[in-house]
Design an enzyme around this catalytic site. Structure first.
Site, PDB file in Angstrom:
ATOM      1  N   ASP A 472       0.829  -1.210   0.000  1.00 45.47           N
ATOM      2  CA  ASP A 472       0.000   0.000   0.000  1.00 45.47           C
ATOM      3  C   ASP A 472       0.861   1.258   0.000  1.00 45.47           C
ATOM      4  O   ASP A 472       2.071   1.226   0.281  1.00 45.47           O
ATOM      5  CB  ASP A 472      -0.904  -0.031   1.249  1.00 45.47           C
ATOM      6  N   ASP A 541     -10.659   1.977  -3.386  1.00 44.61           N
ATOM      7  CA  ASP A 541     -11.150   1.749  -2.027  1.00 44.61           C
ATOM      8  C   ASP A 541     -12.667   1.750  -2.012  1.00 44.61           C
ATOM      9  O   ASP A 541     -13.280   1.450  -0.986  1.00 44.61           O
ATOM     10  CB  ASP A 541     -10.638   2.844  -1.075  1.00 44.61           C
TER      11      ASP A 541
HETATM   12  C1  GLA Z   1      -5.790   1.881   2.362  1.00 46.25           C
HETATM   13  C2  GLA Z   1      -6.179   0.728   1.465  1.00 46.25           C
HETATM   14  C3  GLA Z   1      -7.240  -0.101   2.151  1.00 46.25           C
HETATM   15  C4  GLA Z   1      -6.696  -0.606   3.460  1.00 46.25           C
HETATM   16  C5  GLA Z   1      -6.221   0.556   4.305  1.00 46.25           C
HETATM   17  C6  GLA Z   1      -5.500   0.081   5.556  1.00 46.25           C
HETATM   18  O1  GLA Z   1      -6.831   2.784   2.494  1.00 46.25           O
HETATM   19  O2  GLA Z   1      -6.597   1.184   0.222  1.00 46.25           O
HETATM   20  O3  GLA Z   1      -7.614  -1.181   1.318  1.00 46.25           O
HETATM   21  O4  GLA Z   1      -5.635  -1.501   3.218  1.00 46.25           O
HETATM   22  O5  GLA Z   1      -5.345   1.399   3.604  1.00 46.25           O
HETATM   23  O6  GLA Z   1      -5.060   1.102   6.326  1.00 46.25           O
END
Ligand code: GLA
Length: 720
Positions: A472, A541
């Site tokens: 990420d 997301d």
């Molecule tokens: C980001 C990612 C999510 C999740 C969060 C965790 O927003 O896109 O899918 O993994 O971080 O903190």
């Protein structure tokens, strides 16, 4: 096929796509770009007309101006008033005049040093053109690679300083193309966080339209790509050309229609905050750009790009490997989990046929919320109720693979790493930080930081039986300024990218059996640079099935379906608050690599049964979706109330249709399927009804949905 030189013309020929460059006394002119035209010989360009206020390099030839010639490099100061593609500060000025001095045909494709490139293949040929500026002693190498099996040509360039003075590069685009006047439309993929890859289509008119990112990542708001097509091009008709940059950092792409209606396209590193010191005897390579062509509309362009990306850019280990159905605990628990809760979730997942359990954020350091601990990649054994190895073993024992979330490029101020190395984050000395999600970015332009991250994640992966990593990146870069002088700071963003690519290429090469999925708050870095190392991407997301439709639609223009993670989440959805039937949530996620991201343990028995059926059904359909040809039947544009997508794979055809709002007393939609064999029979799996290919293509199928919002239908045909 390949590269050929005849007199002063260079023919760069891919499968059905070619470029012809003309050497006009050292100036490189773009004579043709488009359909490959057999082995016919072309003559020299004859465009000679004196245009007012254009600059002439030769006082005796008022009819030759670089402002009116179509070129592949643009230089200012020599009479071409369009946007330049190369700007170099040389002492007290920045005028350079590059003339062709040598050429070479190289068999195979090349790698760009330190930057992502398609895998090297011998089913291609590369043209190297060497241009020189005699005054500054700079040498520019242009590379064009034509692929035998694709309508794709890649291009990049390298600037070499063979003189004895340092120069400063202020712009070095990866590719530039000048095209004749015509009626064009431009497609770009724009949006925002949770609303990535919205297709924007506009008419090209006089002036400049550009897209760019200066966020240190390609960003949610823009995709480093442009599609130029003939006005009115449809899925099945019209000429179209895509430019894509294989780079994940600051980029720019523009289209300029000049005063004469001619069009210039350019793509490369964004130079808002970029300069590069080029010392004598050193060189600088641009990122690589892909040029893709279709003369049969946008579907063919998409399929061409999708296959090229899958087969030439994505790791060959994963390009043709079915991706596991996963359960991710993020929207199930967020930070609030215990070992028992995770194992309950894993239990349910295993019973439903899910194949991979992913432990998301919150397993390390003191990470109970998103304000702290990034950088402390030490397992929180108290929270996990034991070691990570223990948990992995228990998950494996249930017959599931194990995946883990990491965010290596980041650091929290509240972390041991920050307390130890406060100077490792990106910052301007003596100024306060700028926060985003309360975190800071590590300076990957610093070799020490990259070395530390290599060791840290090497250790994690070497000591644990991890099958999947979600990588990420949850903020953009600000406060660039770690350098000790201005130009060093100007180089930092690109050096960050070089450091990042070094890190991810090291880790992915060291652990080829680990499936890496990239994420940047969803699709905040969904580009070809990342896809070279990470064969899967968390596209958004936003897990709402209806909101995903335009995101998946936008992704399909250039990226293969197999690159896209798509999850079924809870209803009402956590981002949109929308209530959507589980069937529809499943059908939409099954148009990508299916996963689940909800608390399975809180579902009713009937919901669990339905998910079990979805997973088992998807396992049958998976090769069709992940390896099949993709067709957009109905696109979710602003006025459309419905979406339909078709996949063809071997003897299978899969059609998914989603209607957004319920309607009354309107005729249901008739879908006409694509690319079937007219004389063949196709049986609808389930009902057993048999149709001829001709019927499905020409008469089509009229959908018949129950009333209600967000209703969908999935039809699977098998050829008899
Ligand atoms: C980001 C990612 C999510 C999740 C969060 C965790 O927003 O896109 O899918 O993994 O971080 O903190």
């Amino acid at each position: 096929m390949g590269i050929r030189k005849e007199e002063n013309l260079y023919y760069i020929e891919a499968k059905q796509f070619s470029m012809i460059l003309e050497n006009r006394e050292g100036y490189l002119l773009l004579k043709h770009i488009g359909k490959k035209i057999g082995s016919y010989h072309f003559s020299n360009s004859i465009y000679e007309r004196d245009h007012a206020f254009s600059g002439n390099p030769d006082p005796n030839i008022r009819t030759f101006s670089l402002d009116t010639q179509r070129q592949v490099i643009g230089l200012h100061g020599l009479g071409d008033f369009r946007k330049p593609s190369l700007v170099v500060e040389c002492g007290n000025h920045s005028v350079t005049e590059f003339k062709l001095v040598a050429d070479r045909i190289i068999s195979g494709s090349l790698e760009v040093e330190g930057l992502p490139s398609p895998y090297v293949t011998d089913k291609a040929e590369t043209l190297e053109l060497v241009l020189e500026d005699v005054v500054t002693k700079l040498r520019l190498y242009l590379y064009y690679t034509a692929y035998e099996d694709y309508d794709t040509i890649t291009s990049f360039n390298r600037l070499e300083n063979v003189g004895s003075d340092q120069v400063v590069i202020h712009r070095q685009l990866s590719t530039m193309l000048d095209l004749p006047k015509s009626n064009y439309e431009l497609l770009t993929f724009q949006g925002a966080y949770a609303r990535e890859k919205t297709v924007r289509r506009q008419k090209v008119s006089q002036g400049i339209f550009s897209i760019a990112s200066n966020r240190g990542a390609s960003g949610h708001a823009q995709t480093p790509a442009l599609i130029l097509c003939q006005e009115g091009s449809q899925e099945d008709s019209g000429e179209a050309l895509a430019l894509q940059l294989m780079y994940s950092g600051n980029f720019q792409a523009f289209i300029q229609e000049n005063q004469l209606g001619e069009v210039r396209l350019g793509i490369g590193i964004n130079d808002d905050n970029f300069s590069w010191e080029l010392q004598p005897q050193s060189s600088f390579s641009s990122p690589l750009a892909l040029i893709t062509y279709s003369n049969q509309g946008l579907t063919q362009l998409s399929q061409e790009s999708q296959v090229f990306v899958r087969d030439e850019i994505m790791s060959p280990v994963y390009a043709h490997q079915e991706r596991p159905v996963l359960i991710n605990n993020w929207e199930a628990t967020y930070f609030d989990f215990t070992k028992d809760k995770l194992l309950e979730l894993a239990d349910d997942a295993a019973q439903l046929g899910i194949e991979l359990f992913v432990l998301d954020d919150g397993w390390f350091g003191n990470r109970f919320d998103d304000n702290r601990s990034l950088g402390d990649w030490v397992v929180n054994e108290e929270k996990l109720g034991g070691t990570l190895a223990n948990l992995i073993d228990e998950v494996h024992a249930k017959g599931l693979k194990f995946g883990l979330w990491v965010e290596p490029e980041m650091i929290s101020e509240n972390s041991d790493l920050y307390r130890q190395h406060p100077d490792w984050c990106i910052q301007v000395p003596n100024r306060s930080h700028t926060y985003s999600r309360n975190q800071l970015v590590l300076n990957l332009a610093n070799k020490e930081v990259v070395a530390y991250l290599k060791t840290t994640f090497d250790t994690l992966l070497a000591n644990h039986d991890i099958d999947y990593i979600k990588w990420d990146m949850n903020r953009n870069i600000t406060n660039i300024g770690n350098g000790s002088y201005y130009l060093e700071t100007q180089m930092q963003s690109h050096r960050y990218m070089l450091g990042l690519y070094e890190l991810v290429s090291y880790l992915t090469e060291s652990y080829p059996h680990v499936l890496f999925e990239s994420c940047a708050g969803g699709g905040g870095r969904n580009d070809l640079g990342m896809m070279r190392y990470f064969p899967q991407v968390w596209a958004s997301d936003n897990t709402d099935a209806i909101a995903r439709l335009p995101i998946q639609y936008g992704s399909s223009y250039l990226y293969p379906t197999i690159s896209m993670g798509a999850h079924v989440s809870a209803s009402p959805n956590h981002q949109m608050g929308r209530t959507t039937p589980l069937d529809t949530r499943g059908h939409v996620a099954m148009m990508g690599n299916l996963g689940y991201e909800l608390d399975l343990t809180s579902l009713s028995q009937s919901e669990k049964e339905l998910i079990k059926a979805q997973v088992s059904h998807y396992k049958q359909l998976r090769p069709i979706v992940q390896f099949g040809q993709h067709y957009r039947l109905i696109n979710p544009d602003e006025v459309s109330n419905e979406v339909a997508v078709q996949f063809n794979y071997q003897d299978n055809v899969l059609v998914t249709y989603v209607r957004i709002q319920s309607q009354i007393e309107t005729m249901e939609t008739t879908l006409k399927l694509k690319d079937l064999e007219e004389g063949r029979l196709y049986q609808l799996v389930g009902s057993g009804q048999v149709y001829s290919g001709a019927e499905l293509i020409y008469a089509g199928l009229t959908m018949s949905l129950v009333q209600g919002d967000y209703i969908s239908q999935q039809l699977h045909f098998q050829a008899l």
